[in-house]
Design an enzyme around this catalytic site. Structure first.
Site, PDB file in Angstrom:
ATOM      1  N   GLU A 277       6.518   0.584  -2.847  1.00 42.32           N
ATOM      2  CA  GLU A 277       7.435  -0.550  -2.820  1.00 42.32           C
ATOM      3  C   GLU A 277       8.369  -0.467  -4.024  1.00 42.32           C
ATOM      4  OE1 GLU A 277       8.003  -3.056  -0.778  1.00 42.32           O
ATOM      5  OE2 GLU A 277       6.268  -3.091   0.577  1.00 42.32           O
TER       6      GLU A 277
ATOM      7  N   ASP B 255      14.172  -1.521   5.776  1.00 46.71           N
ATOM      8  CA  ASP B 255      14.053  -1.075   4.388  1.00 46.71           C
ATOM      9  C   ASP B 255      13.708   0.417   4.294  1.00 46.71           C
ATOM     10  OD1 ASP B 255      11.430  -1.932   5.411  1.00 46.71           O
ATOM     11  OD2 ASP B 255      10.678  -1.614   3.383  1.00 46.71           O
TER      12      ASP B 255
ATOM     13  N   TYR C  45      11.687  -1.455   0.291  1.00 46.30           N
ATOM     14  CA  TYR C  45      12.091  -2.395  -0.753  1.00 46.30           C
ATOM     15  C   TYR C  45      11.255  -3.656  -0.604  1.00 46.30           C
ATOM     16  CZ  TYR C  45      15.509  -4.462   2.648  1.00 46.30           C
ATOM     17  OH  TYR C  45      16.133  -5.015   3.713  1.00 46.30           O
TER      18      TYR C  45
HETATM   19 ZN   LIG Z   1       8.736  -1.999   4.169  1.00 43.94          ZN
END
Ligand SMILES: [Zn+2]
Length: 252
Positions: A114, A162, A48
């Protein structure tokens, strides 16, 4: 043109060419073969952005920001818009230090995606649907196995969390990206070797507390260890291949 400028220009041209064409090793005679293709990425790493807007993330991923230069191959916005920043064939700077299985230079072996999410809220539905389309494309084109779709936190348990507790890993696994245990698998047997199982799945095991946290984050959306019987059952199912979609029958 002054000689030093000519040389500088030639050097510039050479470096431009070097980028277009893989450098040849002067230690050997070049006898090219057409029997080759591009090297393939073997992992997909999901992140993220931990930011609040796509524009800000695009800036971060394309500039020399204060925390160091970072990039990813793709960025997906909350409305599902997909941006590509680096070719699949090139090495983006998204993974940093870490490892997964035998891969110790994850940037060289992976595609980084991402996702526009600040880590505190559920992932937007259009984003997830758009991600599933992209993953399908990557899986097909690069022949990436289901188990090689992983979290940034998986490969760097000490540094990263993440894509975090809100990421829908089970839903991804139902589509064939990433592994998820079946619900009906038996408990791990007595003497089950947890460390070996974590290693078999791919986790680095040099810091077991951190790895336990990363494992629970991924499979139970829980931030803290220590691992309990349910974690052991999940790990046992993973190493046995008892994952969804159904890949094998658990022995009862
Ligand atoms: Zn990362």
């Amino acid at each position: 043109m002054p000689r030093f400028l000519t040389l500088a220009f030639a050097a510039l041209l050479l470096s431009a060419c070097a980028h277009q064409q893989a450098p040849r090793n002067p230690l050997a005679t070049w006898v090219p073969s057409s029997n080759h293709d591009a090297r393939r990425p073997v992992l997909v790493v999901l992140h993220y952005t931990e930011q609040d807007s796509v524009q800000r993330s695009l800036d971060t991923l394309r500039t020399a920001n204060s925390g160091g230069r970072v990039s990813s191959h793709y960025l997906i916005g909350q409305d599902g818009t997909r941006y590509q920043l680096v070719s699949d064939l090139d090495r983006a700077w998204h993974a940093g230090a870490g490892s997964w299985g035998a891969v110790s230079d994850v940037n060289s072996a992976s595609i980084g995606i991402e996702l526009d999410n600040n880590g505190r809220v559920p992932f937007a539905e259009p984003l997830v649907e758009s991600l599933l389309v992209l993953l399908g494309d990557l899986k097909t084109r690069w022949r990436i196995p289901a188990e090689n779709f992983i979290a940034h936190s998986d490969l760097a348990p000490r540094r990263k969390v993440d894509p975090g507790v809100h990421f829908p890993w089970k839903r991804l696994a139902e589509h064939g990206y990433g592994v998820w245990p079946r619900d009906d698998t038996p408990p791990a047997p007595p003497g089950f070797d947890v460390v070996q199982a974590l290693r078999t799945v791919g986790y680095p095991v040099d810091d077991l507390d951190a790895t336990a946290r990363a494992f629970r984050l991924r499979f139970r959306a829980l931030p803290d260890g220590p691992l309990d019987a349910e974690d052991h059952r999940i790990l046992y199912a993973l190493v046995q291949g008892w994952t969804i979609p159904v890949q094998a029958e658990p022995a009862r």
